[in-house]
Design a protein around this motif. Structure first.
Motif, PDB file in Angstrom:
ATOM      1  N   HIS A  35      38.515  51.784  46.556  1.00 56.82           N
ATOM      2  CA  HIS A  35      37.817  51.940  45.002  1.00 56.82           C
ATOM      3  C   HIS A  35      38.268  51.060  44.133  1.00 56.82           C
ATOM      4  O   HIS A  35      39.669  50.556  44.079  1.00 56.82           O
ATOM      5  CB  HIS A  35      38.259  53.275  44.524  1.00 56.82           C
ATOM      6  N   ASP A  36      37.670  50.249  43.175  1.00 57.86           N
ATOM      7  CA  ASP A  36      38.017  49.800  41.955  1.00 57.86           C
ATOM      8  C   ASP A  36      38.541  50.655  41.064  1.00 57.86           C
ATOM      9  O   ASP A  36      38.112  51.945  40.922  1.00 57.86           O
ATOM     10  CB  ASP A  36      36.998  49.126  41.362  1.00 57.86           C
ATOM     11  N   ILE A  37      39.544  50.434  40.311  1.00 56.29           N
ATOM     12  CA  ILE A  37      40.063  51.269  39.246  1.00 56.29           C
ATOM     13  C   ILE A  37      40.352  50.387  38.145  1.00 56.29           C
ATOM     14  O   ILE A  37      40.737  49.203  38.191  1.00 56.29           O
ATOM     15  CB  ILE A  37      41.688  51.958  39.696  1.00 56.29           C
ATOM     16  N   ALA A  61      42.205  57.361  35.855  1.00 56.66           N
ATOM     17  CA  ALA A  61      41.887  56.028  35.704  1.00 56.66           C
ATOM     18  C   ALA A  61      40.349  56.402  36.269  1.00 56.66           C
ATOM     19  O   ALA A  61      40.067  57.066  36.546  1.00 56.66           O
ATOM     20  CB  ALA A  61      42.602  54.999  36.612  1.00 56.66           C
ATOM     21  N   LEU A  62      39.484  55.410  35.563  1.00 54.17           N
ATOM     22  CA  LEU A  62      38.090  55.293  36.076  1.00 54.17           C
ATOM     23  C   LEU A  62      38.046  54.468  37.496  1.00 54.17           C
ATOM     24  O   LEU A  62      38.929  53.651  37.619  1.00 54.17           O
ATOM     25  CB  LEU A  62      37.440  54.433  34.915  1.00 54.17           C
ATOM     26  N   THR A  63      37.294  55.110  38.147  1.00 48.77           N
ATOM     27  CA  THR A  63      37.030  54.472  39.670  1.00 48.77           C
ATOM     28  C   THR A  63      35.739  54.524  40.009  1.00 48.77           C
ATOM     29  O   THR A  63      34.715  55.270  39.473  1.00 48.77           O
ATOM     30  CB  THR A  63      37.963  55.219  40.494  1.00 48.77           C
ATOM     31  N   PRO A  70      30.738  43.910  40.612  1.00 54.38           N
ATOM     32  CA  PRO A  70      31.695  44.890  39.861  1.00 54.38           C
ATOM     33  C   PRO A  70      31.143  45.498  38.473  1.00 54.38           C
ATOM     34  O   PRO A  70      31.649  46.511  38.119  1.00 54.38           O
ATOM     35  CB  PRO A  70      32.871  43.753  39.457  1.00 54.38           C
ATOM     36  N   GLU A  71      30.226  44.879  37.616  1.00 49.05           N
ATOM     37  CA  GLU A  71      29.764  45.543  36.372  1.00 49.05           C
ATOM     38  C   GLU A  71      28.867  46.594  36.748  1.00 49.05           C
ATOM     39  O   GLU A  71      28.913  47.287  35.956  1.00 49.05           O
ATOM     40  CB  GLU A  71      28.978  44.332  35.803  1.00 49.05           C
ATOM     41  N   GLN A  72      28.458  46.820  37.875  1.00 51.46           N
ATOM     42  CA  GLN A  72      27.971  47.902  38.328  1.00 51.46           C
ATOM     43  C   GLN A  72      28.656  49.047  38.422  1.00 51.46           C
ATOM     44  O   GLN A  72      28.146  50.274  38.534  1.00 51.46           O
ATOM     45  CB  GLN A  72      26.996  47.699  39.685  1.00 51.46           C
ATOM     46  N   ARG A  73      29.857  48.999  38.549  1.00 54.66           N
ATOM     47  CA  ARG A  73      30.813  50.062  38.531  1.00 54.66           C
ATOM     48  C   ARG A  73      30.810  51.103  37.364  1.00 54.66           C
ATOM     49  O   ARG A  73      30.969  52.359  37.496  1.00 54.66           O
ATOM     50  CB  ARG A  73      32.368  49.560  38.550  1.00 54.66           C
ATOM     51  N   GLY A 349      39.583  41.940  40.341  1.00 53.45           N
ATOM     52  CA  GLY A 349      40.686  42.597  40.834  1.00 53.45           C
ATOM     53  C   GLY A 349      40.447  44.076  41.181  1.00 53.45           C
ATOM     54  O   GLY A 349      40.740  44.620  42.243  1.00 53.45           O
ATOM     55  N   GLY A 350      40.135  44.572  40.250  1.00 47.99           N
ATOM     56  CA  GLY A 350      39.697  46.128  40.197  1.00 47.99           C
ATOM     57  C   GLY A 350      41.117  47.061  40.665  1.00 47.99           C
ATOM     58  O   GLY A 350      40.897  47.959  41.428  1.00 47.99           O
ATOM     59  N   THR A 351      42.285  46.468  40.157  1.00 48.61           N
ATOM     60  CA  THR A 351      43.462  47.315  40.368  1.00 48.61           C
ATOM     61  C   THR A 351      44.293  46.978  39.175  1.00 48.61           C
ATOM     62  O   THR A 351      44.068  46.489  38.187  1.00 48.61           O
ATOM     63  CB  THR A 351      44.136  46.761  41.642  1.00 48.61           C
TER      64      THR A 351
END
Length: 370
Positions: A35-37, A61-63, A70-73, A349-351
């Protein structure tokens, strides 16, 4: 109430300096493998300290699943509960069950553990539950739940009421657009909870938009708690004509001064790129002002010029430690949000980013290091 104005005159005083430039981030180790956070915040006690359960700090956190662009997260965002010990993160799962939110996804907020043991989670409901096409309606929601444990894992009780407590109205524009995307929509989101030590009253600071003849209408809204709910008050700050997207406003009181912080991206300024992506702030002798920009310009932390998008969503805690997440690590200077999915995913990154430490003295700040 004295509404502060962030003006081109302030930004003209902005200069790159070691005291306001974050160190370059190297290899980013993922907090969650699949998961991206991003946009993290602690569960706080009433005094602002971070809640600790079974020896670990509780964070949210948002995940979203770490797939695709990544922008679709943002279209799949859910709030997740995390346990933090030193630099290790343990996944405790989604805070709310599927379909509990009045929105189609959950955006940033804040959380406080009450004296009765319940936790008030303030967050942004984006879109509408069950919508067939993603929209960008934003409302501030409160859900109050008890913490428990299932098989030794800390969790929130699943069945709680989610109440819409505030929406854009009065001096603020309604954030109710059907079409849009990151950086292209009005705001009424990111509620940051704050209790004023001067009178004990509880407030929410909200990323908002105000009427203006142009597109650049970013503001920090203020709402005060009452026995009947929340009253929307005049904005603490407006950046009309300067910046379109002020995000994640929050307040820290230090040595009797009120430090208002928020973040924004280089693409949100007018003109685009006229100031760096970073953490910005103002300071006042009281919650209601009058505010002046920190360091003359408002800039508190910027990404290094060689990595202009390396981190985002800075959050200053009462001990002046600063948390953020690793955004895009790249060196070509372009806008990574517009890159092809594979290219963007490779440099995202997403972390969690390394913790920074901030010194505050009157209207000046300085980074102390990672």
């Amino acid at each position: 109430m004295r509404t502060a104005r962030w003006t081109p005159h302030h930004l003209a005083r902005l200069a790159e300096a070691p005291a306001t430039t974050a160190p370059t981030i190297g290899r980013a180790l993922r907090a969650l493998p699949y998961h991206d956070i991003w946009d993290s915040w602690p569960v706080q006690e009433e005094d602002g300290s971070t809640a600790v359960v079974d020896g670990a700090e509780l964070w949210m956190a948002l995940t979203a699943p770490a797939v695709g662009h990544p922008e679709q997260r943002h279209d799949r965002a859910r709030i997740r509960l995390l346990a933090r010990t030193a630099d290790r993160w343990r996944d405790l799962g989604d805070v709310f069950p599927d379909g509990a939110s009045p929105g189609s996804r959950e955006w940033s907020g804040s959380a406080v553990r009450r004296l009765d043991g319940t936790v008030s989670v303030f967050y942004t409901a984006a879109g509408l539950r069950g919508e067939s096409r993603t929209t960008f309606r934003q409302r501030v929601v409160e859900a109050r739940a008890r913490l428990g444990a299932v098989d030794g894992v800390v969790q929130f009780e699943p069945h709680v009421e989610h109440h819409v407590v505030l929406r854009g109205e009065g001096p603020y524009l309604p954030a109710d657009e059907v079409e849009g995307g990151p950086g292209r929509i009005m705001a009424f989101r990111d509620p940051g909870r704050f209790r004023d030590p001067a009178d004990g009253r509880e407030y929410l600071l909200i990323a908002a938009s105000v009427p203006w003849r142009g597109h650049f209408t970013g503001a920090v809204a203020l709402a005060g708690a009452t026995t009947a709910g929340w009253d929307l008050l005049p904005p603490l700050l407006v950046s009309a004509g300067v910046n379109h997207e002020i995000e994640r406003p929050h307040m820290v009181v230090h040595q009797g001064r009120y430090y208002l912080f928020f973040c924004t991206s280089r693409q949100a300024f007018h003109p685009a790129g006229s100031a760096p992506t970073g953490l910005y702030g103002f300071v006042a002798p009281a919650l209601t002002g009058p505010y002046e920009p920190l360091n003359g310009s408002g800039l508190v932390i910027q990404n290094p010029p060689a990595q202009p998008d390396q981190a985002y969503a800075w959050l200053v805690l009462p001990d002046r430690s600063v948390e953020s997440f690793v955004n895009y690590l790249s060196t070509d200077g372009g806008d990574p949000r517009l890159a092809e999915p594979e290219t963007a995913r490779a440099c995202f990154g997403g972390t969690a980013a390394p913790t920074l430490n901030l010194a505050l003295h009157e209207a000046g700040t300085a980074l102390l290091g990672a």
